[in-house]
Design a protein around this motif. Sequence first.
Motif, PDB file in Angstrom:
ATOM      1  N   ARG A   1     -11.412  24.539 -10.589  1.00 30.11           N
ATOM      2  CA  ARG A   1     -11.456  23.070 -10.622  1.00 30.11           C
ATOM      3  C   ARG A   1     -12.597  22.534  -9.760  1.00 30.11           C
TER       4      ARG A   1
ATOM      5  N   ASP B   1      -8.677  24.197   0.621  1.00 30.76           N
ATOM      6  CA  ASP B   1      -7.508  24.712  -0.105  1.00 30.76           C
ATOM      7  C   ASP B   1      -7.835  26.021  -0.813  1.00 30.76           C
ATOM      8  N   VAL B   2      -9.065  26.123  -1.336  1.00 34.39           N
ATOM      9  CA  VAL B   2      -9.469  27.387  -1.967  1.00 34.39           C
ATOM     10  C   VAL B   2      -9.407  28.516  -0.940  1.00 34.39           C
TER      11      VAL B   2
ATOM     12  N   ALA C   1      -7.216  18.488  -4.193  1.00 34.77           N
ATOM     13  CA  ALA C   1      -7.539  19.779  -3.587  1.00 34.77           C
ATOM     14  C   ALA C   1      -8.986  19.809  -3.120  1.00 34.77           C
TER      15      ALA C   1
ATOM     16  N   ARG D   1     -12.186  22.360  -0.894  1.00 34.70           N
ATOM     17  CA  ARG D   1     -12.619  23.752  -0.714  1.00 34.70           C
ATOM     18  C   ARG D   1     -11.794  24.452   0.360  1.00 34.70           C
TER      19      ARG D   1
ATOM     20  N   THR E   1      -3.214  30.617  -8.039  1.00 29.68           N
ATOM     21  CA  THR E   1      -3.476  29.289  -7.474  1.00 29.68           C
ATOM     22  C   THR E   1      -4.896  29.208  -6.919  1.00 29.68           C
TER      23      THR E   1
ATOM     24  N   VAL F   1      -0.977  23.935  -1.736  1.00 27.88           N
ATOM     25  CA  VAL F   1      -2.261  23.929  -2.456  1.00 27.88           C
ATOM     26  C   VAL F   1      -2.040  23.556  -3.922  1.00 27.88           C
ATOM     27  N   GLU F   2      -1.009  24.148  -4.532  1.00 29.47           N
ATOM     28  CA  GLU F   2      -0.710  23.815  -5.938  1.00 29.47           C
ATOM     29  C   GLU F   2      -0.398  22.335  -6.096  1.00 29.47           C
TER      30      GLU F   2
ATOM     31  N   ARG G   1      -7.272  28.883  -9.910  1.00 29.48           N
ATOM     32  CA  ARG G   1      -7.248  27.543 -10.504  1.00 29.48           C
ATOM     33  C   ARG G   1      -7.989  26.537  -9.637  1.00 29.48           C
ATOM     34  N   THR G   2      -7.725  26.605  -8.335  1.00 26.31           N
ATOM     35  CA  THR G   2      -8.339  25.644  -7.426  1.00 26.31           C
ATOM     36  C   THR G   2      -9.848  25.843  -7.372  1.00 26.31           C
TER      37      THR G   2
ATOM     38  N   ARG H   1      -1.467  19.829  -4.244  1.00 24.48           N
ATOM     39  CA  ARG H   1      -2.700  19.036  -4.140  1.00 24.48           C
ATOM     40  C   ARG H   1      -3.583  19.235  -5.367  1.00 24.48           C
ATOM     41  N   LEU H   2      -3.544  20.428  -5.947  1.00 22.14           N
ATOM     42  CA  LEU H   2      -4.296  20.670  -7.174  1.00 22.14           C
ATOM     43  C   LEU H   2      -3.775  19.785  -8.299  1.00 22.14           C
TER      44      LEU H   2
END
Length: 883
Positions: A388, A355-356, A351, A353, A381, A342-343, A384-385, A345-346
């Motif tokens: 964003r 991933d969230v 990234a 949703r 993470t 996930v990080e 942050r996601t 892709r962020l």
Amino acid sequence: MDTSGHLASDGAMDRQGTDGPTDLLARAEAAFRSAVADPATAGPQSEALVAEARRAGDVEAEVVALRAQAWCAVRAELAEQRARRLLNRAARLAESARLDERLAEVLVVRSAVNEELGATRSAERDLLRARSLLGDQAPPTLEHQTAVMHQNAGRIAEAAAIYRRTLRRRDLPVDIRAKMSNNLAMIEAQLGRYGVALALTAQARALAEEVGPSPTAIYTEGEAWVLAHAGRLPESLALFEESERLYRVAGLPLAELHAEAADAFLDLRLLPEARVAADRALREFSETDVPLMRAEAQLRVARVALFSGDAEAASEASRAAVTSFRRQQRTGWAWRAAVVGVEARLEAGTATRADVRDARRAAATLERLGLTVEAVDAHLTAGRTASRLGRGAWAEASFGRAHELARGSSMLTRLRGRLAAASAAELQGQPRVVVRHCHQGLADLERHRGQLASTELRVLASAHGAELGQLALRALRGTSSAVRVFDWMERNRATALLSVQHAGVDGFAEEFERLRELRSEIEVSDASEALVARHAALEQRLRRLTWVSRSEQDARTRRIPTRDLQALLGDRVLVEYGILDGEVLAAVVSRTGVSVTGVAPAAILREERDRLAFALRTLARRAGRDARPERALLARERVARLRQLLVDPLALPPGREVVVVPVDFLQSVPWSALVDAPVSLSPSASFWASARQRTRPASGKVLLAAGPGLPAAEDEVLRLSRVHENSVTLSPPHSTVRRVAEELEGASTAHFACHGVVRADNPMFSGLRLSDGLLTVQELELRDLAPYRVVLAACESSADIAYTGGELLGFVSALVARGTAGVLGSIQLVPDDATVGFMVRLHEELQGDATLAAALHSARGSLDLEDAADLVNWCGFTAYGAA
């Protein structure tokens, strides 16, 4: 830390209902004990006993000897498949002979091997069957392997309960007590109870000495791992080095050691070392087919790639790790690997949703499993996601939980908690709270840096606070006065250099001389791979001298309050640059006030800097030949363009001396060419203030040193000796590092006319080429040399390497940090012959009370800007400090 490799069952169970062991059986049991203590040497003995028992028809002795042989295959060779075949054979023999207790012993060991092979269900079946064979008699080995399975699956609460309960038994064999103590220490460290963890590792190491060299090596590594997680990184590195030595003595494979050292390197931001260690571990585990540890190595490779900025590689490695962990039914590990994906892709901007949701689910699972440190990372993470992607409520909840969980953990985890809290406050529109959390986080980081004797490690550690610095600057830029904005910019500038650490290392001078000898051999011959490897190994050893040392701090530079700085500046103007959200800012400080101005996008300035650097390199190489006038004209146009972008918007008062505090890539801008007045650079305003208040030595001694391979250099120092009455002149072959170092003691001014070597890959080994080799930044630091004033008439001698977090590494920063009040050097290639006259004029201007900045400005006035060589010198040299 992987525990299966350390803790697979190896103790013999108590035997009941027998008339006493035969001599052959006794020797087989002794062979197993030898295999536990020293598997690298016990293998042949075990194999011979298997053959002897088979000939004698002693099934029980053969079963025990096969178990010993399998143990040697696992520990000394990482040959899990071979070990499983041997254990399968032992199990069949024990079952046929109805040797239930011996079968249970074999099943416990086979369970550990199956787990390392990723066959989790088979491992669980082996343990269940062993337990059924033994009824109510659960020997320590069985309890131990059950706990190991829980621990490797991430169920640390269940594992810890078994360890604690079993460790209370008085009949616990020494080897099992050591293993359980070591494994419980790993869990206590994960829970943030570092004092308890270190007490347990100390106990494990003490017990291991009663068992043999193999456990001693393994538990030394365990203590190194705990120290790393506790934030005591220099001690951790020292123990990792000691454990590597012990591993080699014991003849153990180094794969697991490499894997866990990678974690410590990553925390220290020693990314090249972390990458080498992680890649080596993955390769060795893949070659020996150890799926359990190979999956963990894949995760480490993913984390290193992420921190190195390679999002694509991080994503790919994390996917491979997730697949492996899920196949092994290791839920906690799978979610840890998923968070890295996930990080990645962020960072790549891809990234979604989904991933969230994955990050939030990972955080909840890791928290439920008791993996607090990993849960903090996952919550951060997720926050942050979500932020964003515009999911503010989710982001705030995740950030808040990360901050709450991080309390009481190690410094690096607390720092991530502060970052989460500051991020939440930013979303909530609370700039004061943002700044408070950032300030507290950076105070923690400052204490962490204070433990590091190495300037290099302190510089790298500042990267941990880079995001905090940006969050606070953003909050202050929108809500506070220019003075507060400048104070925060200065708060985060070259902080790693503020305190000088005396490493207290002895005996290094001879090793540096040997390093120079090896380099000379490489340069004058077709160097063999072995010779290059010896040179690299020695360089790395010298580099590590300051990594692993702890020493007393000698603080020489304090942060200067803005009001005191304004008084000290007098008629000068100080301009400190920063970068926020891709824009370069400039804080202008004068005696009468402070202002902050947005200058230009960083990307545009970087492009213009690169164009000018290319033009000047071309001129330097063609000076004296094919120096067409249009080339000089193009370079002057590039200078004018940079001046227009960087200086003109500030409307500086004409003719007044300017102090520039650049940032990042702006370190390599030719500032002397951008301002029509004396200019000096400094790592921070506080360093300039400190340099301004230093007293020049009364000796007035001037050292003039020429390096080899530059005929003009010897002429240069000879002519300069006529300018200075009290001078010492050293030319080849007399200008050796040792002799130059001796003469630098007590020197008021030192002038080097030589080649400069910049090592972007390893700035601590950038240096000045003297008669017998390089005087490097590392040796300069170890020798604690810092003349009052230094002139570096050497190509790229002041081209320090900029690091994340407003830090520098190189010759200039090393000198300034250790007390040099003024340095003059070049940021680029300079023409040797044309530099001689220019340096003579510079030194003539230095007579009296002139500063380097003033002398350089005057000397530049005599240059012909239509001449290629003169134009390069006009642009290339820069003054640093205040002397």
